[in-house]
Design an enzyme around this catalytic site. Structure first.
Site, PDB file in Angstrom:
ATOM      1  N   LYS A 126       0.858  -1.195   0.000  1.00 44.64           N
ATOM      2  CA  LYS A 126       0.000   0.000   0.000  1.00 44.64           C
ATOM      3  C   LYS A 126       0.884   1.232   0.000  1.00 44.64           C
ATOM      4  O   LYS A 126       2.033   1.172   0.448  1.00 44.64           O
ATOM      5  CB  LYS A 126      -0.874   0.016   1.258  1.00 44.64           C
ATOM      6  CG  LYS A 126      -2.120   0.873   1.130  1.00 44.64           C
ATOM      7  CD  LYS A 126      -3.236   0.108   0.470  1.00 44.64           C
ATOM      8  CE  LYS A 126      -4.438   0.978   0.181  1.00 44.64           C
ATOM      9  NZ  LYS A 126      -5.598   0.151  -0.231  1.00 44.64           N
ATOM     10  N   ASP A 166      -7.109   4.368  -4.392  1.00 46.05           N
ATOM     11  CA  ASP A 166      -7.766   4.230  -3.082  1.00 46.05           C
ATOM     12  C   ASP A 166      -8.377   5.622  -2.834  1.00 46.05           C
ATOM     13  O   ASP A 166      -8.627   6.362  -3.809  1.00 46.05           O
ATOM     14  CB  ASP A 166      -6.761   3.819  -1.989  1.00 46.05           C
ATOM     15  CG  ASP A 166      -7.433   3.348  -0.693  1.00 46.05           C
ATOM     16  OD1 ASP A 166      -7.818   2.168  -0.614  1.00 46.05           O
ATOM     17  OD2 ASP A 166      -7.586   4.172   0.234  1.00 46.05           O
ATOM     18  N   ASN A 241     -15.963   6.354  -5.008  1.00 50.02           N
ATOM     19  CA  ASN A 241     -15.987   5.236  -5.948  1.00 50.02           C
ATOM     20  C   ASN A 241     -16.700   4.013  -5.382  1.00 50.02           C
ATOM     21  O   ASN A 241     -17.586   3.440  -6.026  1.00 50.02           O
ATOM     22  CB  ASN A 241     -14.535   4.890  -6.336  1.00 50.02           C
ATOM     23  CG  ASN A 241     -14.460   3.612  -7.126  1.00 50.02           C
ATOM     24  OD1 ASN A 241     -14.313   2.539  -6.562  1.00 50.02           O
ATOM     25  ND2 ASN A 241     -14.610   3.707  -8.430  1.00 50.02           N
TER      26      ASN A 241
HETATM   27  P1  NDP Z   1     -13.007   7.964  -2.721  1.00 45.00           P
HETATM   28  O1  NDP Z   1     -11.930   8.940  -2.544  1.00 45.00           O
HETATM   29  O2  NDP Z   1     -13.584   7.740  -4.073  1.00 45.00           O
HETATM   30  O3  NDP Z   1     -14.233   8.297  -1.746  1.00 45.00           O
HETATM   31  C1  NDP Z   1     -14.049   8.364  -0.370  1.00 45.00           C
HETATM   32  C2  NDP Z   1     -15.367   8.754   0.289  1.00 45.00           C
HETATM   33  O4  NDP Z   1     -15.234   8.610   1.696  1.00 45.00           O
HETATM   34  C3  NDP Z   1     -15.742  10.188   0.044  1.00 45.00           C
HETATM   35  O5  NDP Z   1     -17.137  10.317   0.046  1.00 45.00           O
HETATM   36  C4  NDP Z   1     -15.101  10.899   1.237  1.00 45.00           C
HETATM   37  O6  NDP Z   1     -15.738  12.122   1.549  1.00 45.00           O
HETATM   38  C5  NDP Z   1     -15.322   9.894   2.323  1.00 45.00           C
HETATM   39  N1  NDP Z   1     -14.239  10.019   3.319  1.00 45.00           N
HETATM   40  C6  NDP Z   1     -12.919   9.814   3.105  1.00 45.00           C
HETATM   41  N2  NDP Z   1     -12.205  10.050   4.218  1.00 45.00           N
HETATM   42  C7  NDP Z   1     -13.098  10.405   5.138  1.00 45.00           C
HETATM   43  C8  NDP Z   1     -12.973  10.768   6.489  1.00 45.00           C
HETATM   44  N3  NDP Z   1     -11.780  10.810   7.111  1.00 45.00           N
HETATM   45  N4  NDP Z   1     -14.132  11.066   7.150  1.00 45.00           N
HETATM   46  C9  NDP Z   1     -15.336  11.011   6.514  1.00 45.00           C
HETATM   47  N5  NDP Z   1     -15.503  10.668   5.235  1.00 45.00           N
HETATM   48  C10 NDP Z   1     -14.411  10.373   4.559  1.00 45.00           C
HETATM   49  O7  NDP Z   1     -12.428   6.591  -2.115  1.00 45.00           O
HETATM   50  P2  NDP Z   1     -12.931   5.106  -2.354  1.00 45.00           P
HETATM   51  O8  NDP Z   1     -14.396   5.065  -2.549  1.00 45.00           O
HETATM   52  O9  NDP Z   1     -12.046   4.486  -3.364  1.00 45.00           O
HETATM   53  O10 NDP Z   1     -12.547   4.424  -0.947  1.00 45.00           O
HETATM   54  C11 NDP Z   1     -13.475   4.311   0.129  1.00 45.00           C
HETATM   55  C12 NDP Z   1     -13.031   3.209   1.068  1.00 45.00           C
HETATM   56  O11 NDP Z   1     -12.992   1.959   0.342  1.00 45.00           O
HETATM   57  C13 NDP Z   1     -11.634   3.362   1.661  1.00 45.00           C
HETATM   58  O12 NDP Z   1     -11.634   2.795   2.962  1.00 45.00           O
HETATM   59  C14 NDP Z   1     -10.758   2.494   0.764  1.00 45.00           C
HETATM   60  O13 NDP Z   1      -9.600   2.062   1.414  1.00 45.00           O
HETATM   61  C15 NDP Z   1     -11.718   1.352   0.496  1.00 45.00           C
HETATM   62  N6  NDP Z   1     -11.433   0.539  -0.681  1.00 45.00           N
HETATM   63  C16 NDP Z   1     -11.335   1.097  -1.923  1.00 45.00           C
HETATM   64  C17 NDP Z   1     -11.106   0.293  -3.027  1.00 45.00           C
HETATM   65  C18 NDP Z   1     -11.087   0.845  -4.414  1.00 45.00           C
HETATM   66  O14 NDP Z   1     -11.025   0.051  -5.353  1.00 45.00           O
HETATM   67  N7  NDP Z   1     -11.170   2.156  -4.618  1.00 45.00           N
HETATM   68  C19 NDP Z   1     -10.909  -1.150  -2.883  1.00 45.00           C
HETATM   69  C20 NDP Z   1     -11.140  -1.654  -1.553  1.00 45.00           C
HETATM   70  C21 NDP Z   1     -11.359  -0.815  -0.497  1.00 45.00           C
HETATM   71  P3  NDP Z   1     -15.057  13.507   1.078  1.00 45.00           P
HETATM   72  O15 NDP Z   1     -15.255  13.554  -0.408  1.00 45.00           O
HETATM   73  O16 NDP Z   1     -15.819  14.528   1.806  1.00 45.00           O
HETATM   74  O17 NDP Z   1     -13.619  13.437   1.476  1.00 45.00           O
HETATM   75  O1  2IT Z   2      -8.010  -1.495  -0.627  1.00 43.57           O
HETATM   76  C1  2IT Z   2      -7.955  -1.993  -1.772  1.00 43.57           C
HETATM   77  O2  2IT Z   2      -8.070  -3.191  -1.968  1.00 43.57           O
HETATM   78  C2  2IT Z   2      -7.738  -1.078  -2.903  1.00 43.57           C
HETATM   79  N1  2IT Z   2      -7.656   0.134  -2.704  1.00 43.57           N
HETATM   80  C3  2IT Z   2      -7.600  -1.615  -4.293  1.00 43.57           C
HETATM   81  C4  2IT Z   2      -6.188  -2.090  -4.551  1.00 43.57           C
HETATM   82  C5  2IT Z   2      -5.899  -2.518  -5.968  1.00 43.57           C
HETATM   83  O3  2IT Z   2      -4.728  -2.839  -6.200  1.00 43.57           O
HETATM   84  O4  2IT Z   2      -6.784  -2.554  -6.826  1.00 43.57           O
END
Ligand code: NDP
Ligand code: 2IT
Length: 445
Positions: A126, A166, A241
């Site tokens: 990561k 992420d 996302n």
């Molecule tokens: P994005 O940046 O697309 O979206 C994040 C969302 O979470 C936004 O709505 C953001 O609000 C909110 N957020 C982020 N940080 C905080 C915080 N400290 N307090 C409150 N709200 C918060 O990220 P993703 O959707 O990609 O990721 C979301 C979660 O999913 C994370 O935990 C990530 O690790 C996990 N994840 C993502 C994967 C991926 O493929 N993208 C895969 C597996 C897990 P704001 O816009 O106001 O900051």
């Molecule tokens: O937390 C996760 O699994 C991710 N942010 C996706 C990692 C990846 O390599 O697609």
């Protein structure tokens, strides 16, 4: 916790002071692993746990860039290459002001077990930065990404380490990062990053994969109780996302998704969230949820506040770590919650997980429930390696099979270890056993 494991855990905590999220992730995994060590004492002999908790390599670097007013800005970049027993290091990059080593290490540690559960040949890693993309122009984000890659490029590669997105890193950032990698190395090495655009090596379904996968996993849990998403009242946290695609998938399965959030507040839309409008506001305009409420009649917007105050039968936390605590969990349970699928990494505190498990709520931990994103990244790597691209239907079918397979592995492992329905135990043991076997086979490295 098993006394032998507790001693190792305490040493890990002492060796890594001040990294609260890493401590939490390690403790949660160790709590599941006592029974495996009873059956396989050779794992203790080989110090598998001590080795697993010490990253193979950690890179911390300066990221200098200039903002639009010409001022020099300095951020800190990280890449933690945690474990390569099963394949090249694989895991996302997070750009958020809260990022420090403890967060990168918790995410990298979780990624080892998650990636093992997918059954794909990928190790765990990561990275990220404390850079805050919010309010930055495209040009600033590009300059930051170029500077970040100017150091990172020497550490990554198709067979070495394959970053992806992420929080704060989506297809725009992956584009700028890929462009700079190509420019520095003079190689069009598609497999060095995943989450690429569709016209230049990306995989269909990768943008949807994490959210879709979380819903597919949760649907498999519901099926064990003769239930489904059909007719459920769903609350989702976040609106990025993962959240948006979880909302979309839950709706296609017949659920009513009534609330979601961002870091400023949450919306309640009893008519069911309009995904097209949500995508327009969050993905196209990069706006705030408040703007969604302004444009759609009958929607209420609650500034600050917790989205977990909204009653639900299914909760999908898709924002960030430790966003759902014990009090929120107890309130949800009192008001009819039946299942939780973690789209985010470690969104439920340890207290919240206990509340869910003690009250018989189906609980799918992130390292199992959100593995669809990284699994589809591995499918992207497969397509890149064979210079091929698959249809949406084929790729979605593969994702579904992988998520059903992860559910099966977690459930059958929990059965095997005498705790049916405990997906935390199933995920931790299921992932650990695969990695431990590979580490034993590869000798002391
Ligand atoms: P994005 O940046 O697309 O979206 C994040 C969302 O979470 C936004 O709505 C953001 O609000 C909110 N957020 C982020 N940080 C905080 C915080 N400290 N307090 C409150 N709200 C918060 O990220 P993703 O959707 O990609 O990721 C979301 C979660 O999913 C994370 O935990 C990530 O690790 C996990 N994840 C993502 C994967 C991926 O493929 N993208 C895969 C597996 C897990 P704001 O816009 O106001 O900051
Ligand atoms: O937390 C996760 O699994 C991710 N942010 C996706 C990692 C990846 O390599 O697609």
């Amino acid at each position: 916790m098993d006394a032998r494991l507790e001693a190792i855990r305490n040493t890990v905590l002492a060796r890594n002071p001040g990294e609260a999220e890493f401590h939490q992730a390690v403790t949660e995994v160790f709590e599941s692993l006592g029974p495996v060590h009873d059956r396989h004492p050779e794992l203790l002999e080989a110090a598998i746990l001590e080795r697993l908790c010490e990253p193979e390599r950690q890179i911390i670097f300066r990221v200098p860039w200039t903002d639009d007013s010409g001022r020099v800005q300095i951020n800190r970049g990280f890449r933690v290459e945690f474990n390569s027993a099963l394949g090249p290091y694989k895991g996302g990059l997070r750009f958020h002001p809260s990022v420090y080593l403890g967060i990168v290490k918790f995410l990298g540690f979780e990624q080892i077990f998650k990636n093992a559960l997918t059954g794909m040949p990928i190790g765990g890693g990561k990275g990220g930065s404390d850079f805050d993309p919010r309010g930055r122009s495209d040009a600033e984000v590009m300059r930051f990404c170029q500077s970040f890659m100017t150091e990172l490029y020497r550490h990554i590669g198709e067979y070495t380490d394959v970053p992806a997105g992420d929080i704060g890193v989506g297809s725009r950032e992956i584009g700028y990062l890929f462009g700079q990698y190509k420019r520095i190395t003079n190689r069009y090495e598609s497999g060095v990053l995943t989450g690429k655009g569709m016209s230049w090596g990306g995989s269909l379904v990768r943008p949807e994969a994490t959210g879709y996968g979380t819903v597919i996993f949760t649907q498999e849990m519901l099926k064990t109780r003769g239930s489904s998403f059909d007719g459920q009242r769903v609350v989702v946290s976040g609106s990025g996302n993962v959240a948006i695609n979880a909302i979309a998938k839950a709706q296609t399965l017949g659920a009513s998704v009534v609330a979601c959030s961002d870091s400023s507040g949450y919306i309640v839309d009893e008519a069911g969230i309009d995904v097209a409008l949500l995508r327009e506001v969050k993905e196209v305009e990069r706006g705030r949820l408040k703007d969604y409420a302004v444009r759609r009649p009958g929607v209420s917007y609650v500034e600050a506040g917790s989205v977990w105050d909204v009653d639900a039968t299914v909760a999908l936390p898709c924002a960030t770590q430790n966003e759902l605590d014990g009090d929120a969990a107890a309130r949800l349970v009192r008001n009819g919650l039946v299942a939780v699928g973690e789209g985010a990494n470690m969104p439920s505190t340890r207290d919240a997980v206990s509340v869910f498990q003690d009250s018989g709520v189906l609980f799918g931990p992130g390292k199992a429930a959100n593995a669809g994103g990284v699994a589809t990244s591995a499918l992207e790597m497969q397509q890149n390696a064979s210079r091929d691209s698959w249809s949406f239907e084929h790729t979605e079918q593969r994702l579904t099979e992988i998520m059903v397979g992860i559910h099966h592995r977690c459930a059958s492992t929990a059965d095997e270890y005498g705790d049916p329905g405990n997906y935390v135990l199933g995920a931790n043991i299921g992932g650990f056993v695969k990695v431990a076997d590979a580490m034993l086979a590869q000798g002391l490295i």
